[in-house]
Enzyme design. Structure first.
Site, short mmCIF file in Angstrom:
data_model
loop_
_atom_site.label_atom_id
_atom_site.label_comp_id
_atom_site.label_asym_id
_atom_site.label_seq_id
_atom_site.Cartn_x
_atom_site.Cartn_y
_atom_site.Cartn_z
N SER A 12 -4.83 -1.89 4.02
CA SER A 12 -3.68 -2.44 3.29
C SER A 12 -4.06 -3.62 2.41
O SER A 12 -3.26 -4.04 1.58
CB SER A 12 -2.57 -2.86 4.27
OG SER A 12 -2.90 -4.05 4.92
N LYS A 14 -1.82 -10.23 5.82
CA LYS A 14 -1.06 -9.88 4.62
C LYS A 14 -0.95 -11.11 3.71
O LYS A 14 -1.25 -12.23 4.13
CB LYS A 14 0.37 -9.43 4.99
CG LYS A 14 0.45 -8.13 5.77
CD LYS A 14 0.12 -6.92 4.95
CE LYS A 14 0.32 -5.63 5.74
NZ LYS A 14 -0.63 -5.49 6.86
#
EC number: 3.4.21.88
Length: 207
Positions: A129, A167
């Site tokens: 990701s 993230k």
């Protein structure tokens, strides 16, 4: 190793300096700008020759996946310029997994990557990701332990389900957005998260 042309040496030196400064390699566009090339295809040609001559290794399926073959972590860090950080469990950069708070090993990191009084640790990335930020599956991210973050920083965050993930952090009006760096993945939204630390570097084993 085969001798490099002047342009190849410029590209190789730029890649090395970016890896040392940022912890991950530059994009093809950044290389082109740095060495004065107008065409991305020309950069790809030089990278192919660098790979054929044994200076770098690439993974064509992943962006920014350029490894400097002569930059083994142990070799690039003189003894007096290295410190050791604990590898703590494993954090998923994709589907979050519960963080494991045990030290698996210690790895050398540059002393310049954090201040002498900073608490730093290393976590292993499991997932894709964050690939567009140059953080690949299997990489070890160097994390400065802190409980706050500024919008846009890459963080290790503990979610409300007590799961940790890597993230990019954004605090919005009434929620927290954890943004992946992968165009195929959706952001995650939470009422609240706990910041475990800010990613300040990257450790990549060369196989």
């Amino acid at each position: 190793m085969t001798k490099l042309s002047k342009r190849q040496q410029m590209i190789f030196d730029f890649i090395k300096s970016e890896v040392k400064l940022k912890g991950y390699p530059p994009s093809v566009r950044e290389i082109a700008v740095a060495v004065g090339l107008a065409s991305s295809s020309t950069v790809h040609g030089h990278l192919e020759r660098l790979e054929n001559k044994g200076y770098i290794r690439r993974d064509p399926t992943k962006p920014r996946a350029i490894e400097i073959i002569d930059l083994e972590m142990e070799q690039q860090l003189p003894k007096d310029e290295a410190r050791y950080a604990p590898v703590i469990g494993k954090v998923t950069a994709g589907i979050p997994i519960t963080a494991v708070e045990n030290i698996e090993e210690f790895v050398p990191i540059p002393s310049s990557s954090a201040g002498p009084d900073d608490n730093v640790f290393v976590l292993v990335i499991d997932g894709e990701s964050m690939i567009e930020a140059g953080i690949l599956d299997g990489d070890m991210v160097i994390v400065k332990q802190q409980n706050t973050a500024v919008n846009g920083e890459i963080v290790v965050a503990m979610t409300e389900e007590n799961e940790a993930t890597v993230k990019r952090f954004f605090k919005e009006e009434n929620r927290i957005r954890l943004q992946p760096e992968n165009a195929t993945m959706e952001p995650l939204f939470y009422d609240n998260v706990t910041i475990l630390g800010k990613v300040i570097g990257l450790y990549r084993n060369i196989h």
